[in-house]
Design an enzyme around this catalytic site. Structure first.
Site, PDB file in Angstrom:
ATOM      1  N   ALA A 160     -12.534   6.872 -21.152  1.00 50.40           N
ATOM      2  CA  ALA A 160     -13.099   8.037 -20.461  1.00 50.40           C
ATOM      3  C   ALA A 160     -12.350   9.317 -20.837  1.00 50.40           C
ATOM      4  O   ALA A 160     -12.949  10.383 -20.981  1.00 50.40           O
ATOM      5  CB  ALA A 160     -13.039   7.813 -18.946  1.00 50.40           C
ATOM      6  N   GLY A 166     -15.874   4.082 -16.280  1.00 49.92           N
ATOM      7  CA  GLY A 166     -14.675   3.338 -15.902  1.00 49.92           C
ATOM      8  C   GLY A 166     -14.833   2.396 -14.742  1.00 49.92           C
ATOM      9  O   GLY A 166     -13.876   2.189 -13.990  1.00 49.92           O
ATOM     10  N   THR A 167     -16.015   1.826 -14.592  1.00 51.65           N
ATOM     11  CA  THR A 167     -16.172   0.838 -13.514  1.00 51.65           C
ATOM     12  C   THR A 167     -16.761  -0.448 -14.059  1.00 51.65           C
ATOM     13  O   THR A 167     -17.640  -0.417 -14.930  1.00 51.65           O
ATOM     14  CB  THR A 167     -17.038   1.374 -12.351  1.00 51.65           C
ATOM     15  N   GLN A 175     -15.228   5.295  -6.578  1.00 50.03           N
ATOM     16  CA  GLN A 175     -14.712   4.110  -5.883  1.00 50.03           C
ATOM     17  C   GLN A 175     -13.187   4.185  -5.807  1.00 50.03           C
ATOM     18  O   GLN A 175     -12.546   3.344  -5.201  1.00 50.03           O
ATOM     19  CB  GLN A 175     -15.123   2.847  -6.636  1.00 50.03           C
ATOM     20  N   VAL A 185      -9.369   5.333  -4.933  1.00 51.42           N
ATOM     21  CA  VAL A 185      -8.704   5.767  -3.704  1.00 51.42           C
ATOM     22  C   VAL A 185      -7.511   6.669  -4.014  1.00 51.42           C
ATOM     23  O   VAL A 185      -6.738   7.011  -3.135  1.00 51.42           O
ATOM     24  CB  VAL A 185      -8.243   4.528  -2.871  1.00 51.42           C
ATOM     25  N   TYR A 229       0.836  -1.206   0.000  1.00 56.57           N
ATOM     26  CA  TYR A 229       0.000   0.000   0.000  1.00 56.57           C
ATOM     27  C   TYR A 229       0.873   1.259   0.000  1.00 56.57           C
ATOM     28  O   TYR A 229       0.536   2.261  -0.623  1.00 56.57           O
ATOM     29  CB  TYR A 229      -0.959   0.005   1.197  1.00 56.57           C
ATOM     30  N   HIS A 257     -14.596   4.388  -1.153  1.00 55.13           N
ATOM     31  CA  HIS A 257     -13.684   3.338  -0.687  1.00 55.13           C
ATOM     32  C   HIS A 257     -12.449   3.899   0.019  1.00 55.13           C
ATOM     33  O   HIS A 257     -11.445   3.203   0.147  1.00 55.13           O
ATOM     34  CB  HIS A 257     -13.268   2.438  -1.865  1.00 55.13           C
ATOM     35  N   ASN A 304     -17.344   3.232 -21.112  1.00 54.39           N
ATOM     36  CA  ASN A 304     -16.437   2.116 -20.825  1.00 54.39           C
ATOM     37  C   ASN A 304     -16.000   1.504 -22.162  1.00 54.39           C
ATOM     38  O   ASN A 304     -16.816   1.389 -23.069  1.00 54.39           O
ATOM     39  CB  ASN A 304     -17.185   1.054 -19.982  1.00 54.39           C
ATOM     40  N   PRO A 305     -14.725   1.100 -22.292  1.00 55.50           N
ATOM     41  CA  PRO A 305     -14.329   0.434 -23.540  1.00 55.50           C
ATOM     42  C   PRO A 305     -14.924  -0.964 -23.660  1.00 55.50           C
ATOM     43  O   PRO A 305     -14.952  -1.549 -24.743  1.00 55.50           O
ATOM     44  CB  PRO A 305     -12.794   0.365 -23.455  1.00 55.50           C
TER      45      PRO A 305
HETATM   46  P1  OAD Z   1     -12.291  -2.638 -12.155  1.00 51.72           P
HETATM   47  O1  OAD Z   1     -10.861  -2.961 -12.377  1.00 51.72           O
HETATM   48  O2  OAD Z   1     -13.180  -3.732 -11.656  1.00 51.72           O
HETATM   49  O3  OAD Z   1     -12.946  -2.110 -13.522  1.00 51.72           O
HETATM   50  C1  OAD Z   1     -12.323  -1.113 -14.285  1.00 51.72           C
HETATM   51  C2  OAD Z   1     -13.228  -0.802 -15.453  1.00 51.72           C
HETATM   52  O4  OAD Z   1     -12.648   0.269 -16.182  1.00 51.72           O
HETATM   53  C3  OAD Z   1     -13.456  -1.944 -16.434  1.00 51.72           C
HETATM   54  O5  OAD Z   1     -14.840  -2.053 -16.709  1.00 51.72           O
HETATM   55  C4  OAD Z   1     -12.671  -1.507 -17.689  1.00 51.72           C
HETATM   56  O6  OAD Z   1     -13.300  -1.975 -18.879  1.00 51.72           O
HETATM   57  C5  OAD Z   1     -12.776  -0.011 -17.564  1.00 51.72           C
HETATM   58  N1  OAD Z   1     -11.716   0.762 -18.231  1.00 51.72           N
HETATM   59  C6  OAD Z   1     -10.440   0.428 -18.467  1.00 51.72           C
HETATM   60  N2  OAD Z   1      -9.771   1.428 -19.069  1.00 51.72           N
HETATM   61  C7  OAD Z   1     -10.675   2.457 -19.205  1.00 51.72           C
HETATM   62  C8  OAD Z   1     -10.604   3.774 -19.728  1.00 51.72           C
HETATM   63  N3  OAD Z   1      -9.468   4.268 -20.244  1.00 51.72           N
HETATM   64  N4  OAD Z   1     -11.733   4.530 -19.698  1.00 51.72           N
HETATM   65  C9  OAD Z   1     -12.890   4.046 -19.184  1.00 51.72           C
HETATM   66  N5  OAD Z   1     -12.990   2.802 -18.670  1.00 51.72           N
HETATM   67  C10 OAD Z   1     -11.911   2.014 -18.679  1.00 51.72           C
HETATM   68  O7  OAD Z   1     -12.353  -1.336 -11.205  1.00 51.72           O
HETATM   69  P2  OAD Z   1     -13.577  -0.774 -10.366  1.00 51.72           P
HETATM   70  O8  OAD Z   1     -14.865  -0.981 -11.060  1.00 51.72           O
HETATM   71  O9  OAD Z   1     -13.211   0.605  -9.979  1.00 51.72           O
HETATM   72  O10 OAD Z   1     -12.368  -1.608  -4.187  1.00 51.72           O
HETATM   73  O11 OAD Z   1     -13.531  -1.684  -9.081  1.00 51.72           O
HETATM   74  C11 OAD Z   1     -14.379  -1.410  -8.014  1.00 51.72           C
HETATM   75  C12 OAD Z   1     -13.691  -1.696  -6.717  1.00 51.72           C
HETATM   76  O12 OAD Z   1     -13.140  -3.013  -6.748  1.00 51.72           O
HETATM   77  C13 OAD Z   1     -12.497  -0.808  -6.408  1.00 51.72           C
HETATM   78  O13 OAD Z   1     -12.846   0.417  -5.828  1.00 51.72           O
HETATM   79  C14 OAD Z   1     -11.715  -1.637  -5.459  1.00 51.72           C
HETATM   80  C15 OAD Z   1     -11.834  -2.978  -6.139  1.00 51.72           C
HETATM   81  O14 OAD Z   1     -11.715  -4.074  -5.334  1.00 51.72           O
HETATM   82  C16 OAD Z   1     -11.656  -1.768  -3.082  1.00 51.72           C
HETATM   83  O15 OAD Z   1     -10.453  -1.885  -3.102  1.00 51.72           O
HETATM   84  C17 OAD Z   1     -12.485  -1.758  -1.843  1.00 51.72           C
END
Ligand code: OAD
Length: 241
Positions: free
Chosen positions: A230, A185-186, A101, A103, A67, A119, A211-212
């Site tokens: 994004a 981007g989630t 979400q 950090v 971390y 988060h 999202n891509p």
């Molecule tokens: P993820 O890694 O699960 O998802 C990332 C998303 O971003 C995916 O859907 C990709 O397709 C998309 N992506 C990648 N490059 C991109 C770009 N240039 N523009 C737009 N989208 C793009 O991440 P999160 O959804 O943020 O929590 O994950 C949610 C939580 O899971 C996080 O906050 C973390 C993790 O465990 C904790 O640590 C508590």
């Protein structure tokens, strides 16, 4: 792109907007996402070691150092055009709340004012025993608290831990009251954050998904899909306003 026009048209008439973001919004700042790409944070091994409090404590001091290195990398990263477009959008609509979400603190560093960090964040570590906070920038390589010798941990919400009730209530209320929610981007898989787009939609809002990879995103009436990065699409939406 027809989706951009649909998105700008929704935003032009919106009074209240929520921008809900995940790791993809910071990908173009060089920060890995959690679940996609070779350098994704959550490989099976890393998930077991670092993602929940049991793994974290069982793997000290490596987990603390992991971390600490992430905090150092995030501090060196810079906001990208996606973060900047969200700041610009907030000056074009009457009310905008960012619910993230992430950090990495990049929304705040880009200049967004109303940001809910669901988060937690990587600005500080805190002592598990006495609660003292220490900025990662000056955190020691040794995970022991200088005051009480308890163990330092990141100020992020790990799996199996509760989100701040205040932050979650504010995020839910913003989703319930918005006209448009942009989900950017989630992967939209982590509960309870993943409920927010559906809370907004059930309350009558329209969704814009950026999202891509749209495979596992919500589909249906009042949802506009924009397939791509994004950092490309959010500035195009704002330019179209
Ligand atoms: P993820 O890694 O699960 O998802 C990332 C998303 O971003 C995916 O859907 C990709 O397709 C998309 N992506 C990648 N490059 C991109 C770009 N240039 N523009 C737009 N989208 C793009 O991440 P999160 O959804 O943020 O929590 O994950 C949610 C939580 O899971 C996080 O906050 C973390 C993790 O465990 C904790 O640590 C508590």
């Amino acid at each position: 792109m027809r989706g951009i026009e649909a998105a700008t048209s929704l935003l032009r008439s919106a009074e209240r907007v929520v921008v809900f973001t995940g790791a993809g919004v910071s990908a173009e700042s060089g920060i890995p996402t959690y679940r996609t790409g070779d350098n994704a944070f959550w490989s099976v091994e890393k998930f077991e070691r670092f993602a929940n409090p049991r793994g974290y404590h069982a793997h000290l001091p490596d987990s603390y150092e992991w971390y600490r290195q992430r905090a150092i990398a995030v501090a060196a990263a810079k906001p990208n055009p996606a973060h900047a477009a969200i700041v610009e959008l907030s000056s074009r609509v009457p009310q905008l709340v960012v619910v993230t979400q992430n950090v990495d603190g990049l929304h705040l560093r880009a200049g967004s004012r109303d940001v809910i960090e669901l988060h937690g964040h990587l600005r500080t570590a805190r002592c598990d025993a006495c609660g003292a906070e220490v900025a990662w920038a000056s955190a020691p390589p040794d995970p022991r608290c200088a005051g009480c010798r308890g163990m330092l941990r990141p100020n992020v919400v790990m799996f199996e831990e509760m989100l701040s009730a205040t932050d979650l209530a504010r995020a839910r209320s913003a989703a319930e009251g918005c006209d448009v929610l942009i989900s950017a981007g989630t992967s939209n898989v982590v509960w309870p954050a993943k409920e927010l787009p559906m809370i907004a939609r059930s309350a009558g809002a329209s969704l814009i998904i950026v999202n891509p990879d749209l495979t596992d995103q919500p589909w249906g009436h009042r949802i506009v899909h924009l397939e791509g990065r994004a950092g490309d699409l959010l500035p195009r939406i704002v330019r179209g306003l």
